[in-house]
Design an enzyme around this catalytic site. Sequence first.
Site, PDB file in Angstrom:
ATOM      1  N   ASP A   1       0.814  -1.210   0.000  1.00  0.00           N
ATOM      2  CA  ASP A   1       0.000   0.000   0.000  1.00  0.00           C
ATOM      3  C   ASP A   1       0.854   1.269   0.000  1.00  0.00           C
ATOM      4  O   ASP A   1       0.362   2.359  -0.226  1.00  0.00           O
ATOM      5  CB  ASP A   1      -0.902  -0.012   1.239  1.00  0.00           C
ATOM      6  CG  ASP A   1      -2.344   0.280   0.886  1.00  0.00           C
ATOM      7  OD1 ASP A   1      -2.679   0.199  -0.311  1.00  0.00           O
ATOM      8  OD2 ASP A   1      -3.122   0.593   1.802  1.00  0.00           O
TER       9      ASP A   1
ATOM     10  N   GLY B   1     -12.490   6.064   4.396  1.00  0.00           N
ATOM     11  CA  GLY B   1     -13.116   4.850   4.934  1.00  0.00           C
ATOM     12  C   GLY B   1     -13.004   4.916   6.438  1.00  0.00           C
ATOM     13  O   GLY B   1     -13.119   6.004   7.012  1.00  0.00           O
ATOM     14  N   ASN B   2     -12.750   3.783   7.076  1.00  0.00           N
ATOM     15  CA  ASN B   2     -12.445   3.839   8.504  1.00  0.00           C
ATOM     16  C   ASN B   2     -11.103   4.527   8.711  1.00  0.00           C
ATOM     17  O   ASN B   2     -10.936   5.349   9.599  1.00  0.00           O
ATOM     18  CB  ASN B   2     -12.447   2.443   9.097  1.00  0.00           C
ATOM     19  CG  ASN B   2     -13.425   2.370  10.245  1.00  0.00           C
ATOM     20  OD1 ASN B   2     -13.613   3.342  10.990  1.00  0.00           O
ATOM     21  ND2 ASN B   2     -14.061   1.236  10.390  1.00  0.00           N
TER      22      ASN B   2
ATOM     23  N   ASP C   1     -18.760   5.043  13.186  1.00  0.00           N
ATOM     24  CA  ASP C   1     -19.484   4.762  11.950  1.00  0.00           C
ATOM     25  C   ASP C   1     -20.197   6.029  11.479  1.00  0.00           C
ATOM     26  O   ASP C   1     -21.061   6.562  12.175  1.00  0.00           O
ATOM     27  CB  ASP C   1     -20.498   3.639  12.202  1.00  0.00           C
ATOM     28  CG  ASP C   1     -21.124   3.142  10.905  1.00  0.00           C
ATOM     29  OD1 ASP C   1     -21.429   3.976  10.022  1.00  0.00           O
ATOM     30  OD2 ASP C   1     -21.303   1.925  10.773  1.00  0.00           O
ATOM     31  N   MET C   2     -19.816   6.503  10.296  1.00  0.00           N
ATOM     32  CA  MET C   2     -20.364   7.774   9.804  1.00  0.00           C
ATOM     33  C   MET C   2     -21.879   7.725   9.628  1.00  0.00           C
ATOM     34  O   MET C   2     -22.564   8.728   9.816  1.00  0.00           O
ATOM     35  CB  MET C   2     -19.667   8.159   8.489  1.00  0.00           C
ATOM     36  CG  MET C   2     -19.957   9.550   8.034  1.00  0.00           C
ATOM     37  SD  MET C   2     -19.500  10.822   9.245  1.00  0.00           S
ATOM     38  CE  MET C   2     -17.840  11.232   8.742  1.00  0.00           C
ATOM     39  N   ARG C   3     -22.411   6.548   9.297  1.00  0.00           N
ATOM     40  CA  ARG C   3     -23.876   6.434   9.150  1.00  0.00           C
ATOM     41  C   ARG C   3     -24.566   6.751  10.474  1.00  0.00           C
ATOM     42  O   ARG C   3     -25.545   7.505  10.517  1.00  0.00           O
ATOM     43  CB  ARG C   3     -24.274   5.020   8.702  1.00  0.00           C
ATOM     44  CG  ARG C   3     -24.028   4.784   7.233  1.00  0.00           C
ATOM     45  CD  ARG C   3     -24.068   3.319   6.920  1.00  0.00           C
ATOM     46  NE  ARG C   3     -22.946   2.630   7.575  1.00  0.00           N
ATOM     47  CZ  ARG C   3     -22.466   1.453   7.210  1.00  0.00           C
ATOM     48  NH1 ARG C   3     -23.036   0.806   6.233  1.00  0.00           N
ATOM     49  NH2 ARG C   3     -21.448   0.912   7.826  1.00  0.00           N
TER      50      ARG C   3
ATOM     51  N   GLU D   1     -17.707   7.489  -1.001  1.00  0.00           N
ATOM     52  CA  GLU D   1     -18.593   6.950  -2.046  1.00  0.00           C
ATOM     53  C   GLU D   1     -20.065   7.049  -1.681  1.00  0.00           C
ATOM     54  O   GLU D   1     -20.925   6.902  -2.546  1.00  0.00           O
ATOM     55  CB  GLU D   1     -18.262   5.463  -2.290  1.00  0.00           C
ATOM     56  CG  GLU D   1     -16.886   5.239  -2.870  1.00  0.00           C
ATOM     57  CD  GLU D   1     -16.466   3.772  -2.821  1.00  0.00           C
ATOM     58  OE1 GLU D   1     -17.351   2.897  -2.837  1.00  0.00           O
ATOM     59  OE2 GLU D   1     -15.252   3.510  -2.771  1.00  0.00           O
ATOM     60  N   ASN D   2     -20.347   7.250  -0.380  1.00  0.00           N
ATOM     61  CA  ASN D   2     -21.738   7.121   0.074  1.00  0.00           C
ATOM     62  C   ASN D   2     -22.310   8.312   0.825  1.00  0.00           C
ATOM     63  O   ASN D   2     -23.485   8.277   1.194  1.00  0.00           O
ATOM     64  CB  ASN D   2     -21.862   5.889   0.984  1.00  0.00           C
ATOM     65  CG  ASN D   2     -21.681   4.607   0.214  1.00  0.00           C
ATOM     66  OD1 ASN D   2     -22.474   4.285  -0.666  1.00  0.00           O
ATOM     67  ND2 ASN D   2     -20.615   3.887   0.509  1.00  0.00           N
TER      68      ASN D   2
ATOM     69  N   GLU E   1      -9.603  -1.905  -4.792  1.00  0.00           N
ATOM     70  CA  GLU E   1      -8.205  -2.264  -4.519  1.00  0.00           C
ATOM     71  C   GLU E   1      -7.897  -3.686  -5.005  1.00  0.00           C
ATOM     72  O   GLU E   1      -6.798  -3.949  -5.475  1.00  0.00           O
ATOM     73  CB  GLU E   1      -7.928  -2.117  -3.015  1.00  0.00           C
ATOM     74  CG  GLU E   1      -7.863  -0.652  -2.604  1.00  0.00           C
ATOM     75  CD  GLU E   1      -8.202  -0.403  -1.152  1.00  0.00           C
ATOM     76  OE1 GLU E   1      -9.322  -0.766  -0.736  1.00  0.00           O
ATOM     77  OE2 GLU E   1      -7.362   0.149  -0.422  1.00  0.00           O
TER      78      GLU E   1
HETATM   79  P1  AMP Z   1     -14.543   1.497   4.377  1.00  0.00           P
HETATM   80  O1  AMP Z   1     -13.422   1.394   5.382  1.00  0.00           O
HETATM   81  O2  AMP Z   1     -14.098   2.039   3.050  1.00  0.00           O
HETATM   82  O3  AMP Z   1     -15.368   0.249   4.262  1.00  0.00           O
HETATM   83  O4  AMP Z   1     -15.541   2.623   4.947  1.00  0.00           O
HETATM   84  C1  AMP Z   1     -16.161   2.502   6.205  1.00  0.00           C
HETATM   85  C2  AMP Z   1     -16.850   3.810   6.544  1.00  0.00           C
HETATM   86  O5  AMP Z   1     -17.789   4.133   5.496  1.00  0.00           O
HETATM   87  C3  AMP Z   1     -17.635   3.777   7.841  1.00  0.00           C
HETATM   88  O6  AMP Z   1     -17.362   4.951   8.603  1.00  0.00           O
HETATM   89  C4  AMP Z   1     -19.065   3.789   7.371  1.00  0.00           C
HETATM   90  O7  AMP Z   1     -19.904   4.406   8.295  1.00  0.00           O
HETATM   91  C5  AMP Z   1     -18.958   4.625   6.107  1.00  0.00           C
HETATM   92  N1  AMP Z   1     -20.153   4.475   5.272  1.00  0.00           N
HETATM   93  C6  AMP Z   1     -20.589   3.384   4.602  1.00  0.00           C
HETATM   94  N2  AMP Z   1     -21.785   3.637   4.030  1.00  0.00           N
HETATM   95  C7  AMP Z   1     -22.112   4.923   4.343  1.00  0.00           C
HETATM   96  C8  AMP Z   1     -23.244   5.776   4.067  1.00  0.00           C
HETATM   97  N3  AMP Z   1     -24.270   5.343   3.334  1.00  0.00           N
HETATM   98  N4  AMP Z   1     -23.225   7.024   4.570  1.00  0.00           N
HETATM   99  C9  AMP Z   1     -22.186   7.466   5.318  1.00  0.00           C
HETATM  100  N5  AMP Z   1     -21.117   6.718   5.609  1.00  0.00           N
HETATM  101  C10 AMP Z   1     -21.070   5.460   5.142  1.00  0.00           C
END
Ligand code: AMP
Length: 264
Positions: free
Chosen positions: A14, A76-77, A149-151, A200-201, A251
């Site tokens: 990475d 992401g996280n 968790d952003m959600r 992405e979300n 990835e």
């Molecule tokens: P990753 O490590 O790329 O899988 O990303 C994980 C992060 O993406 C976590 O903080 C999730 O809460 C966030 N995530 C996934 N789906 C959503 C969504 N629909 N809205 C906001 N955050 C999201």
Amino acid sequence: MTVYPQLPQVAVFDTSFHQSLPEHAYRYAVPEHLYRDHGVRRYGFHGTSHRYVSHRAAEIAGLSIGDSSWLSAHLGNGCSTCAIVDGQSRDTSMGLTPLEGLAMGTRSGDIDPNLHSHLASTLGWSLEEITRVLNSESGLKGLSGLSNDMRALEQAREQGHPGATLAIEVFCYRLAKSLAAMSCALPQLDGLIFTGGIGENSPLIRSKTVAHLKLFDLAIDKEANARCIRGIAGPIHKYGHTRILVVPTNEERQIALDTLALLN
Ligand code: AMP
């Protein structure tokens, strides 16, 4: 290797995409022997993702990756930004370890380096305890007191949760600041890329971040921003403004492509 001696083994790092960083970007302002004898320098991470999405962004924009300049935000996280010029990483926000840079799910990102001695002298914390708190109890989780968790944070913010609201504000402001800093490595800006689970979300995080970057002529198209979720890629900028793209990362595919290239 014992069981399948003929099978080629490929390791994709990475950090390798960031080997093109110029020295002024990868060196820390610490005594030279720490670099020379102990490898203390910035390495960067998420290289596989930044590389993949910058190639995809160039394809989507109809530009050549070898003649284009991008800012990339992998959220992401773990979270990092990257400046990519002509297909090469020129700067990135993570450093010797993935703790440097942005506020992340549970990582603090940049802090005053003297925080370690401050916590040790005022609270008597050990180095292990400080390291654990900065890596596992900080970031969105630490600021919100709720979740990494952003959600969950977006939902709590809707209901007026002060910690979640603050965590989101800090996350977006710090991200915008990092992108502005990364722009120092670019000759021009062909576009800003959002990727990773949050990138992405989350239309909210994208719009709040871009709102801090008006000097870069960045502006978001509300409808396009709302549409690009759950794997949908595309432009989300207002017509006539600097390009902003949502690009789902892959990835695994980049690792497969690298493996194929090596085997060939
Ligand atoms: P990753 O490590 O790329 O899988 O990303 C994980 C992060 O993406 C976590 O903080 C999730 O809460 C966030 N995530 C996934 N789906 C959503 C969504 N629909 N809205 C906001 N955050 C999201």
